[in-house]
Design a protein around this motif. Structure first.
Motif, PDB file in Angstrom:
ATOM      1  N   GLU A   1     -12.606 -21.975  14.357  1.00  0.00           N
ATOM      2  CA  GLU A   1     -12.243 -21.176  15.362  1.00  0.00           C
ATOM      3  C   GLU A   1     -11.051 -20.942  16.335  1.00  0.00           C
ATOM      4  O   GLU A   1      -9.762 -21.165  15.385  1.00  0.00           O
ATOM      5  N   THR A   2     -10.958 -20.037  17.351  1.00  0.00           N
ATOM      6  CA  THR A   2     -10.247 -19.671  18.002  1.00  0.00           C
ATOM      7  C   THR A   2      -9.908 -20.257  19.203  1.00  0.00           C
ATOM      8  O   THR A   2      -8.664 -20.263  20.389  1.00  0.00           O
ATOM      9  N   THR A   3     -10.692 -21.615  19.841  1.00  0.00           N
ATOM     10  CA  THR A   3     -10.799 -22.150  20.720  1.00  0.00           C
ATOM     11  C   THR A   3      -9.336 -23.614  20.446  1.00  0.00           C
ATOM     12  O   THR A   3      -9.401 -23.411  19.476  1.00  0.00           O
ATOM     13  N   PRO A   4      -9.165 -23.990  21.762  1.00  0.00           N
ATOM     14  CA  PRO A   4      -7.539 -24.907  21.456  1.00  0.00           C
ATOM     15  C   PRO A   4      -8.834 -25.782  21.060  1.00  0.00           C
ATOM     16  O   PRO A   4      -9.983 -26.467  20.779  1.00  0.00           O
ATOM     17  N   LEU A   5      -8.121 -26.720  19.987  1.00  0.00           N
ATOM     18  CA  LEU A   5      -8.453 -28.107  19.284  1.00  0.00           C
ATOM     19  C   LEU A   5      -8.132 -29.590  20.098  1.00  0.00           C
ATOM     20  O   LEU A   5      -7.617 -29.279  21.659  1.00  0.00           O
ATOM     21  N   ALA A   6      -9.625 -30.246  19.960  1.00  0.00           N
ATOM     22  CA  ALA A   6      -8.817 -30.852  21.131  1.00  0.00           C
ATOM     23  C   ALA A   6      -7.884 -32.170  20.821  1.00  0.00           C
ATOM     24  O   ALA A   6      -7.345 -32.422  19.715  1.00  0.00           O
ATOM     25  N   GLY A   7      -7.847 -32.748  21.763  1.00  0.00           N
ATOM     26  CA  GLY A   7      -6.412 -32.822  22.085  1.00  0.00           C
ATOM     27  C   GLY A   7      -5.011 -31.882  22.216  1.00  0.00           C
ATOM     28  O   GLY A   7      -3.638 -32.270  22.032  1.00  0.00           O
ATOM     29  N   GLY A   8      -4.929 -31.052  22.387  1.00  0.00           N
ATOM     30  CA  GLY A   8      -3.831 -29.608  22.406  1.00  0.00           C
ATOM     31  C   GLY A   8      -3.646 -29.516  21.366  1.00  0.00           C
ATOM     32  O   GLY A   8      -4.536 -29.599  20.280  1.00  0.00           O
ATOM     33  N   GLN A   9      -2.467 -29.609  21.208  1.00  0.00           N
ATOM     34  CA  GLN A   9      -1.177 -28.420  19.522  1.00  0.00           C
ATOM     35  C   GLN A   9      -1.735 -29.960  19.022  1.00  0.00           C
ATOM     36  O   GLN A   9      -1.405 -30.786  19.332  1.00  0.00           O
ATOM     37  N   ALA A  10      -1.048 -29.526  17.666  1.00  0.00           N
ATOM     38  CA  ALA A  10      -1.160 -30.493  16.444  1.00  0.00           C
ATOM     39  C   ALA A  10       0.541 -30.728  16.275  1.00  0.00           C
ATOM     40  O   ALA A  10       0.996 -30.379  15.297  1.00  0.00           O
ATOM     41  N   GLY A  11       0.959 -31.164  17.102  1.00  0.00           N
ATOM     42  CA  GLY A  11       2.538 -31.633  17.028  1.00  0.00           C
ATOM     43  C   GLY A  11       2.867 -31.055  17.265  1.00  0.00           C
ATOM     44  O   GLY A  11       3.002 -29.899  18.506  1.00  0.00           O
ATOM     45  N   GLU A  12       4.746 -31.489  17.514  1.00  0.00           N
ATOM     46  CA  GLU A  12       5.443 -30.551  18.072  1.00  0.00           C
ATOM     47  C   GLU A  12       5.476 -29.155  17.391  1.00  0.00           C
ATOM     48  O   GLU A  12       6.303 -29.213  16.263  1.00  0.00           O
ATOM     49  N   GLY A  13       5.141 -28.258  18.078  1.00  0.00           N
ATOM     50  CA  GLY A  13       5.988 -27.349  17.288  1.00  0.00           C
ATOM     51  C   GLY A  13       4.390 -26.220  16.243  1.00  0.00           C
ATOM     52  O   GLY A  13       4.374 -25.077  15.541  1.00  0.00           O
TER      53      GLY A  13
END
Length: 273
Positions: A182-194
């Motif tokens: 998937e190219t859509t955003p992950l649930a919860g947004g970015q996976a950790g800082e950076g």
């Protein structure tokens, strides 16, 4: 792709989740937080019970070896390379097409691991200063905490060097079906800082995950028409999973335990993106 995953639920839990009617207590399994190719793994199948008076298909929990061996193979030596089957070509590849039409299964998991090379590490590799860059592992799991039902196929292989009554005369093996990430955003947004903001930023492939409303059709042994089966190769809706960094201990297949899926505040391997 799916090259390593975790499954912590026991037989009774999985039986309840997937409405399993039959499983062999002798085939019990322990939680495994670092499932690797060629390991024996729990899968859900729907097929008639051998020697039963009732010929109807029964939903079963079975233990299969991860790494498919085609029925026509001369030996099982290539099994470790057959852990995944691409959804785009599964219906035409000689190793997979018969199993796709008649022997589909569900491979339950808590989630799967994927590795990303850090930006600094990639730079060193490009400069020729580091041949084997360190990689940051991520754990991809359903955002709602439910079981991940990965689409799979299975096959039986007969070892002709052994007598019929030998316990290893028949091998039951499986592969996980993969699709474009998937190219859509992950649930919860970015996976950790950076961290990555989509699965595609982690890896271009992902397991084909089946939503509960599609479990029955995927497992149905009467559904053998290839075009109809191809219609089941549809990923779930966007935003159904989250991904987070985990410790690099999971990179060693000998390590095992719930600590491997413990979420980190950020990558251990420096800036990734």
């Amino acid at each position: 792709m799916c090259g390593r995953y975790a499954v912590s639920r026991g037989a009774e839990d999985l039986a309840g989740i997937f409405d399993v009617e039959k499983w062999d207590p002798a085939e019990s399994f322990v939680p495994d937080w670092n499932v690797a190719p060629t390991k024996t793994v729990p899968v859900i199948v729907e097929r008639a019970v051998k020697d039963a008076e009732d010929p109807r298909p029964v939903r079963q929990l079975r233990m299969l070896r991860w790494g498919l061996v085609p029925s026509w193979a001369k030996s099982p030596e290539g099994a470790a390379r057959m852990i995944n089957a691409r959804a785009e070509t599964i219906h035409e590849k000689p190793s997979f097409k018969r199993a796709f039409a008649t022997r589909r299964c569900i491979v339950p998991a808590d989630g799967y691991y994927e590795w990303v090379t850090g930006a600094a590490e990639r730079g060193l590799e490009e400069e020729g200063k580091k041949k084997r860059p360190r990689k940051q592992p991520y754990f991809v799991t359903p955002a709602d905490g439910s079981v991940m039902a990965m689409a799979g196929i299975y096959e039986f292989w007969r070892d002709r060097t052994l007598p019929d009554d030998h316990p290893m005369a028949w091998w039951a093996t499986c592969s996980v079906v993969t699709t474009e990430a998937e190219t859509t955003p992950l649930a919860g947004g970015q996976a950790g800082e950076g961290g990555p903001s989509s699965l595609a930023e982690i890896h271009p492939r992902m397991p084909l995950m089946l939503t509960p409303d599609r479990w029955g059709a995927w497992l149905d042994p009467a559904l053998t028409e290839v075009e109809e089966a191809k219609g089941l190769l549809v990923p779930p809706g966007a935003g159904s999973v989250r991904a987070y960094p985990v410790g690099t201990a999971v990179s060693n297949v000998r390590n095992n335990g719930p600590e491997l899926v413990g979420e980190l505040d950020g990558p251990e391997v420096g800036t990734l993106f």
